[in-house]
Design a protein around this motif. Structure first.
Motif, mmCIF file in Angstrom:
data_model
loop_
_atom_site.group_PDB
_atom_site.id
_atom_site.type_symbol
_atom_site.label_atom_id
_atom_site.label_comp_id
_atom_site.label_asym_id
_atom_site.label_seq_id
_atom_site.Cartn_x
_atom_site.Cartn_y
_atom_site.Cartn_z
ATOM 1 N N ASN A 136 0.825 -1.219 0.000
ATOM 2 C CA ASN A 136 0.000 0.000 0.000
ATOM 3 C C ASN A 136 0.855 1.264 0.000
ATOM 4 O OD1 ASN A 136 -2.625 -1.312 0.202
ATOM 5 N ND2 ASN A 136 -1.877 -1.983 2.192
ATOM 6 N N GLU A 137 1.924 1.224 0.774
ATOM 7 C CA GLU A 137 2.804 2.388 0.826
ATOM 8 C C GLU A 137 3.426 2.638 -0.555
ATOM 9 O OE1 GLU A 137 2.593 0.056 3.059
ATOM 10 O OE2 GLU A 137 2.278 1.052 4.979
ATOM 11 N N ALA A 138 3.807 1.520 -1.211
ATOM 12 C CA ALA A 138 4.397 1.646 -2.547
ATOM 13 C C ALA A 138 3.369 2.207 -3.526
ATOM 14 C CB ALA A 138 4.888 0.278 -3.018
ATOM 15 N N MET A 139 2.139 1.728 -3.404
ATOM 16 C CA MET A 139 1.071 2.217 -4.290
ATOM 17 C C MET A 139 0.816 3.698 -4.045
ATOM 18 S SD MET A 139 0.098 -0.121 -6.287
ATOM 19 C CE MET A 139 -1.323 0.685 -6.958
ATOM 20 N N GLU A 140 0.813 4.043 -2.779
ATOM 21 C CA GLU A 140 0.563 5.426 -2.391
ATOM 22 C C GLU A 140 1.627 6.339 -3.000
ATOM 23 O OE1 GLU A 140 0.682 6.023 1.817
ATOM 24 O OE2 GLU A 140 -1.253 7.019 1.798
ATOM 25 N N GLU A 141 2.840 5.845 -2.942
ATOM 26 C CA GLU A 141 3.977 6.594 -3.502
ATOM 27 C C GLU A 141 3.770 6.808 -4.999
ATOM 28 O OE1 GLU A 141 6.571 7.140 -1.189
ATOM 29 O OE2 GLU A 141 7.326 8.618 -2.639
ATOM 30 N N LYS A 147 1.487 8.233 -11.167
ATOM 31 C CA LYS A 147 1.658 7.070 -12.056
ATOM 32 C C LYS A 147 0.384 6.244 -12.213
ATOM 33 C CE LYS A 147 6.616 6.472 -11.577
ATOM 34 N NZ LYS A 147 7.683 5.710 -10.917
ATOM 35 N N VAL A 148 -0.393 6.116 -11.156
ATOM 36 C CA VAL A 148 -1.639 5.336 -11.255
ATOM 37 C C VAL A 148 -2.818 6.168 -10.722
ATOM 38 C CG1 VAL A 148 -1.025 2.885 -11.386
ATOM 39 C CG2 VAL A 148 -0.740 4.096 -9.241
ATOM 40 N N PRO A 149 -3.199 7.205 -11.455
ATOM 41 C CA PRO A 149 -4.260 8.090 -10.956
ATOM 42 C C PRO A 149 -5.593 7.389 -10.727
ATOM 43 C CG PRO A 149 -3.736 8.583 -13.249
ATOM 44 C CD PRO A 149 -2.708 7.619 -12.782
ATOM 45 N N LEU A 150 -5.798 6.280 -11.430
ATOM 46 C CA LEU A 150 -7.080 5.570 -11.279
ATOM 47 C C LEU A 150 -7.298 5.057 -9.848
ATOM 48 C CD1 LEU A 150 -7.418 3.446 -14.538
ATOM 49 C CD2 LEU A 150 -8.941 5.265 -13.745
ATOM 50 N N LEU A 151 -6.206 4.763 -9.183
ATOM 51 C CA LEU A 151 -6.321 4.196 -7.834
ATOM 52 C C LEU A 151 -6.325 5.263 -6.738
ATOM 53 C CD1 LEU A 151 -3.956 1.082 -8.119
ATOM 54 C CD2 LEU A 151 -6.427 1.146 -8.250
ATOM 55 N N PHE A 154 -8.771 5.143 -3.894
ATOM 56 C CA PHE A 154 -8.617 4.045 -2.938
ATOM 57 C C PHE A 154 -7.643 4.408 -1.812
ATOM 58 C CE2 PHE A 154 -9.769 1.805 -6.874
ATOM 59 C CZ PHE A 154 -10.904 1.175 -6.429
ATOM 60 N N TYR A 155 -6.756 5.313 -2.112
ATOM 61 C CA TYR A 155 -5.704 5.629 -1.132
ATOM 62 C C TYR A 155 -5.831 7.045 -0.574
ATOM 63 C CZ TYR A 155 -3.439 1.247 -2.190
ATOM 64 O OH TYR A 155 -3.163 -0.095 -2.312
ATOM 65 N N ARG A 156 -7.004 7.632 -0.758
ATOM 66 C CA ARG A 156 -7.192 8.986 -0.221
ATOM 67 C C ARG A 156 -7.269 8.913 1.308
ATOM 68 N NH1 ARG A 156 -11.508 11.458 -3.322
ATOM 69 N NH2 ARG A 156 -9.836 12.013 -4.751
ATOM 70 N N GLY A 240 -0.774 14.629 -9.087
ATOM 71 C CA GLY A 240 0.448 15.123 -9.706
ATOM 72 C C GLY A 240 1.520 15.554 -8.717
ATOM 73 N N GLY A 241 1.180 15.599 -7.433
ATOM 74 C CA GLY A 241 2.134 16.116 -6.454
ATOM 75 C C GLY A 241 3.247 15.147 -6.127
ATOM 76 N N LYS A 242 4.191 15.606 -5.322
ATOM 77 C CA LYS A 242 5.285 14.728 -4.922
ATOM 78 C C LYS A 242 5.048 14.233 -3.517
ATOM 79 C CE LYS A 242 8.966 16.627 -7.743
ATOM 80 N NZ LYS A 242 10.206 17.366 -7.749
#
Lengths: 248, 190
Positions: A136-141, A147-151, A154-156, A240-242
């Motif tokens: 999850n942390e990797a996905m969040e990153e 990179k994966v705006p569709l998700l 899920f991680y908001r 789009g943020g870092k």
């Protein structure tokens, strides 16, 4: 059934076959059906585990359970921050998986309730393993890198509720603390003499703070407030943020 | 051809010659007709149903898994057809069955030994008369066990219920059947 009828039925069926009125269905139709069922079952189980993992992750990041450490006054905030949606979606996929599984021979050759119980346990374990695996942390990153705006949804992360609040102390005042949430909202947490402070009254800028209470306009009137270590890693911006650490 | 097992015959029909299907029809028409007749209690409709069973079986031959027993598979198709027919014609006797449950509970303590005293062959004839009054879930295992000589495992495959449940249904079915027969003036105890 007498002999004459027997012959008659046999002749009728065979005539239909010979005339081409009934044909063998292609083996590929059945193969596709089997693959579809197998695929559907696997996918449903994986999705059930993934959504349960999201529920665990959501509880971990929002620190839902920490609200219970406030005792009775934290129950409302806990109930509000509980990830019902992910659990319901996970359950829906589990129900689909059970329905598909009931079509297999296994469903009546072994006690079906036992099979379902084992599946629930396995999904639960898979959900926990995924939640602590760092996935999850990797996905969040990746999401914060766009990179994966569709998700993204899920991680908001959510840090403001009707009866609870989590944020980073930005300013310490005499009658309260100004905190900033992950959504970059600045909120003044009002402290009174009645506010419970289980960790003591010494807060400093940069501390992560969890409060239970109620909203008073744009301010938050705290019944209780304590330090928390949850939600240190915070998504910045939308898509789009870092990625940044709030303590950076 | 007569030496071939059902499963081998099916393989030949699928791969070589569809006309060999006639042998399957020959082998099963009598058994399935009897099963459908008892299941639906409509001899005239049973024949039409049987035709549908053979047509469905032929169409879906590639769905048959040759690791399984063909007879269980074709009986399963017949079961589905029979049950669909019963549902369509709504011949279930719900009210009567509620009464049967009461009779069953009264009889429960009176004669638990009935299981042992009912020999398969001996009850066949008497069962026929009372069978139609029995709820489908009990009627089917009884028909398959006593009239079609299927084992618990085969019945389990046909009805897709655990083998243990088959045993329970047969046991309970016999008790209820006995009550029905007694009510009708007959006696099922041999």
């Amino acid at each position: 059934m007498n002999q004459e009828r027997k012959v008659h039925l046999e002749a009728k069926v065979m005539k239909k076959i010979k005339d081409g009125k009934i044909n063998l269905r292609s083996r590929y139709i059945f193969l596709a059906k089997k693959l579809g069922l197998g695929g559907g079952l696997t996918l449903s189980l994986i999705l059930a585990a993934l959504f349960l993992n999201l529920a665990f992750f959501s509880m971990k990041t929002s620190g839902s359970l920490e609200f219970l450490s406030f005792g009775r006054i934290g129950i409302l905030a806990f109930l509000e921050s509980f990830p019902y949606l992910w659990i319901l979606i996970g359950l829906a996929f589990f129900t689909i998986a059970s329905a598909i599984l009931s079509r297999y021979d296994l469903s009546y050759k072994k006690p079906f309730k036992v099979i379902l119980s084992v599946l629930i346990v396995l999904i639960f374990i898979a959900g926990i393993v995924l939640a602590i695996s760092g996935l999850n942390e990797a996905m969040e990153e990746k999401i914060t890198q766009g990179k994966v705006p569709l998700l993204q949804s899920f991680y908001r992360r959510r840090e403001i509720w009707k009866n609870g609040l989590v944020g980073t102390a930005m300013e310490i005042k005499r009658d309260g603390i100004v905190v900033e949430t992950s959504e970059k909202a600045r909120v003044f947490i009002e402290l009174t003499e009645d506010t419970l402070l289980p960790d003591g009254p010494d807060f400093k800028i940069g501390d992560r703070i969890r409060a239970v209470g109620e909203w008073d306009g744009e301010d938050f009137h705290a019944y209780a407030l304590r330090l928390t270590n949850k939600g240190k890693r915070i998504m910045r911006g939308t898509g789009g943020g870092k990625a940044k650490n709030s303590f950076e | 051809m007569k030496n071939l097992s059902d499963e081998e015959l099916v393989e030949k029909v699928r791969k070589e010659d569809s006309e060999l299907y006639a042998e399957i029809v020959k082998r099963y028409q009598q058994k399935l007709y009897r099963y459908l007749r008892y299941l639906t209690n409509r001899p005239s409709e049973a024949e039409d149903l049987l035709q549908d069973v053979f047509i469905k079986t032929y169409r879906n031959l590639f769905d048959f898994d040759d690791k399984r027993k063909f007879s269980s598979w074709i009986y399963r198709i017949a079961h589905n057809e029979g049950v669909n027919f019963i549902k369509k014609t709504s011949r279930r006797k719900e009210i009567f069955l509620n009464n049967l449950e009461n009779i069953d509970s009264v009889l429960h303590n009176q004669n638990n030994e009935i299981e042992n005293s009912l020999a398969k062959e001996e009850i066949r004839e008497k069962v026929k008369q009372c069978l139609d009054e029995l709820e489908t879930k009990y009627r089917e295992p009884l028909i398959l066990y006593y009239f079609e000589d299927k084992s618990y495992r085969e019945i389990s495959d046909i009805l897709r219920i655990p083998a243990k449940t088959v045993g329970t249904f047969i046991f309970r079915g016999k008790r209820i059947l006995r009550a029905i027969c007694q009510k009708k003036g007959g006696d099922l105890i041999v």
